[in-house]
Write a protein that holds these residues in place. Structure first.
Motif, mmCIF file in Angstrom:
data_model
loop_
_atom_site.group_PDB
_atom_site.id
_atom_site.type_symbol
_atom_site.label_atom_id
_atom_site.label_comp_id
_atom_site.label_asym_id
_atom_site.label_seq_id
_atom_site.Cartn_x
_atom_site.Cartn_y
_atom_site.Cartn_z
ATOM 1 N N PHE A 49 0.841 -1.195 0.000
ATOM 2 C CA PHE A 49 0.000 0.000 0.000
ATOM 3 C C PHE A 49 0.877 1.245 0.000
ATOM 4 C CE2 PHE A 49 0.536 -0.798 4.608
ATOM 5 C CZ PHE A 49 0.880 0.457 5.077
ATOM 6 N N VAL A 50 0.264 2.352 -0.390
ATOM 7 C CA VAL A 50 0.917 3.652 -0.340
ATOM 8 C C VAL A 50 -0.046 4.619 0.343
ATOM 9 C CG1 VAL A 50 1.922 5.573 -1.641
ATOM 10 C CG2 VAL A 50 2.192 3.217 -2.479
ATOM 11 N N PHE A 63 5.050 3.735 2.880
ATOM 12 C CA PHE A 63 4.942 2.596 1.965
ATOM 13 C C PHE A 63 4.731 1.318 2.767
ATOM 14 C CE2 PHE A 63 7.539 5.645 -0.418
ATOM 15 C CZ PHE A 63 6.846 5.695 -1.632
ATOM 16 N N GLY A 64 3.718 0.581 2.428
ATOM 17 C CA GLY A 64 3.530 -0.753 2.979
ATOM 18 C C GLY A 64 4.281 -1.728 2.097
ATOM 19 N N LEU A 77 8.276 -2.447 -5.569
ATOM 20 C CA LEU A 77 7.710 -1.101 -5.533
ATOM 21 C C LEU A 77 8.661 -0.095 -6.177
ATOM 22 C CD1 LEU A 77 6.165 -1.073 -1.945
ATOM 23 C CD2 LEU A 77 4.899 -0.826 -4.082
ATOM 24 N N LEU A 78 9.947 -0.247 -5.900
ATOM 25 C CA LEU A 78 10.943 0.654 -6.484
ATOM 26 C C LEU A 78 10.945 0.542 -8.005
ATOM 27 C CD1 LEU A 78 13.362 2.596 -5.886
ATOM 28 C CD2 LEU A 78 14.820 0.551 -5.906
ATOM 29 N N ALA A 134 7.122 3.450 -7.555
ATOM 30 C CA ALA A 134 6.391 3.980 -6.397
ATOM 31 C C ALA A 134 7.129 5.143 -5.742
ATOM 32 C CB ALA A 134 6.148 2.870 -5.378
ATOM 33 N N TYR A 135 8.418 5.026 -5.579
ATOM 34 C CA TYR A 135 9.195 6.083 -4.917
ATOM 35 C C TYR A 135 9.371 7.281 -5.857
ATOM 36 C CZ TYR A 135 10.108 2.468 -1.462
ATOM 37 O OH TYR A 135 9.949 1.496 -0.513
#
Length: 446
Positions: free
Chosen positions: A93-94, A154-155, A168-169, A173-174
């Motif tokens: 999650f975000v 960040f989850g 995620l990276l 996401a980041y």
């Protein structure tokens, strides 16, 4: 270690120590008390969440209960926008709090996966709440003090081998959130430290394909795949006497053949190579691969190597570490001044937070919790049943909340002191430059 430095010329490691005995002096010291009040007000909620996660252990990418508990709680917090199952990862999650004013972007990573058979023996329930309460407290301080910027939580599922942060990276996401720094802390039985380094690792599977024959009647007709694997295994054992400190090769045979009276047509194993940096892992991996090639050459078996997961080493940012140490010590901690703890607090364990540290300035301070019996005898650390029990204690929760206060103070320090972020990014750029030089000097595999 003021003024000390080390830089390898053989492409296997590099780091720099700078004079950092001067404490980070924030112009906003009074924020620490306000941060403490915010975290204290959220502590009971965090304890409930911690126990919910601890008492319902879930393995990598199956952390549905933890994901639900965290996202539902965050969705109830004013000003937060929560995206469950973010970036097509079911249990990621975000959560974002945007002040609406121009400023830096600070982030926290929450972990919540468990270990097979021993539950939360790595204390990820504590990591989850340290990052969650840190993010919430940062947002509250931003709102009350009219501080510009954004905080992102960040989850990150599947730290135990699944590389949720890496997914995620790689998914952006980041980058999508323009993150400037990443904060997280990990519990353990080592002393509290601001600058903790982890090891880099890469995993792979090996298969040899030979030819079956009767082992007694006509062994000369066969090609023994198990002999190839054993030859490689022994070559690795010989290699170990000439590896550097921190170099580790681990392995297991997963298929040693069908019956003893058959020349084995197939043999397989799983292996892991670790070292203190991703450059050194690459160099060591090439030497280990040569051992497997030797097994194939010696026996005539065909070799197949199947790459697995890999984590970069965590390179802690000293500028952020100085800020964290400053606030942690004001909260009653006792982290030694200077960069001493980067030499005293390395670990040969690995984390996907390492990959984050190569993408942006990051720290993962250690959070000591008690894993001792009633007489003070040391019990097991992370990945043991003893630590699983320790991670549930009231004392561990209180210590985690102290660490969360220091992490939050560091985040606010970055948000309110542009010069701190500039220093952190300058150091990060230099670390990347040294890493690129080290990796460039490694001879490519033939």
């Amino acid at each position: 270690m003021a003024g000390a430095s080390s830089a390898s010329t053989d492409g296997v490691d590099s780091y720099i120590l700078i004079d950092s005995n001067t404490e980070a002096m924030s112009a906003n010291k009074d924020f620490l008390e306000a941060i403490g009040n915010e975290i204290d007000s959220l502590s009971a909620d965090m304890r409930t969440i911690s126990l919910e996660i601890h008492d319902h252990p879930e393995l990598q990418f199956k952390e549905f209960h933890a994901h639900k508990v965290l996202t539902e709680y965050l969705s109830k917090q004013a000003g937060w926008v929560v995206t469950p199952s973010a970036y097509n990862i079911a249990t990621a999650f975000v959560a974002v709090y945007d002040s609406g004013k121009k400023g830096s972007v600070v982030s926290y990573n929450a972990e919540y996966d468990a270990l097979k058979g021993i539950g939360h023996a790595c204390g990820h329930n504590l990591i989850a709440i340290m990052s969650t309460v840190g993010a919430l407290a940062t947002a509250r301080i931003m709102e009350k003090m009219s501080i510009g910027g954004k905080v992102v939580l960040f989850g990150t599922p599947a730290e135990e081998g699944g590389g949720g942060k890496i997914k995620l990276l790689n998914a952006g996401a980041y980058k999508d959130n323009n993150v400037d720094i990443s904060l997280i802390s990990h519990p353990g039985i080592s002393p509290d430290a601001a600058l903790v380094r982890t090891a880099a690792y890469t995993a792979f599977k090996v298969e040899y394909f030979g030819k079956e024959a009767h082992a007694a009647a006509r062994p000369w007709d066969g090609i023994n795949a198990l002999d190839a694997l054993i030859t490689a295994y022994n070559a690795i054992s010989v290699l170990r006497q000439q590896t550097q400190p921190g170099d580790i090769v681990q392995g297991m045979i997963t298929d040693g053949g069908l019956r003893p009276n058959i020349i084995h047509a197939h043999a397989a194993g799983s292996f892991v190579v670790r070292s203190s940096s991703r450059a050194r892992v690459e160099a060591l991996k090439q030497r280990v691969y040569a051992c497997f090639e030797a097994g194939a050459t010696a026996t005539g078996a065909e070799l197949k190597i199947i790459p697995g997961g890999s984590y970069d080493d965590l390179m802690p940012n000293r500028a952020l570490g100085r800020s964290y140490r400053h606030f942690f010590n004001r909260l009653g901690g006792n982290i030694v001044k200077g960069d001493v703890d980067i030499l005293e607090s390395p670990t040969t364990a690995s984390s996907d937070q390492g990959n984050i540290s190569y993408a942006m300035p990051s720290i993962q301070p250690s959070c000591w919790i008690r894993s001792e019996d009633e007489e003070g005898k040391q019990l097991g650390g992370p990945h043991t049943p003893d630590f699983e029990k320790a991670a549930r204690s009231e004392e561990a929760h209180a210590l985690a909340m102290r660490v969360a206060k220091a992490l939050t103070a560091t985040a606010v320090d970055v948000l309110t002191r542009p010069e701190l972020l500039a220093e952190a990014k300058k150091e990060f750029d230099e670390m990347k430059r040294m890493d690129e030089m080290s990796r460039a000097s490694i001879k490519p595999t033939k």
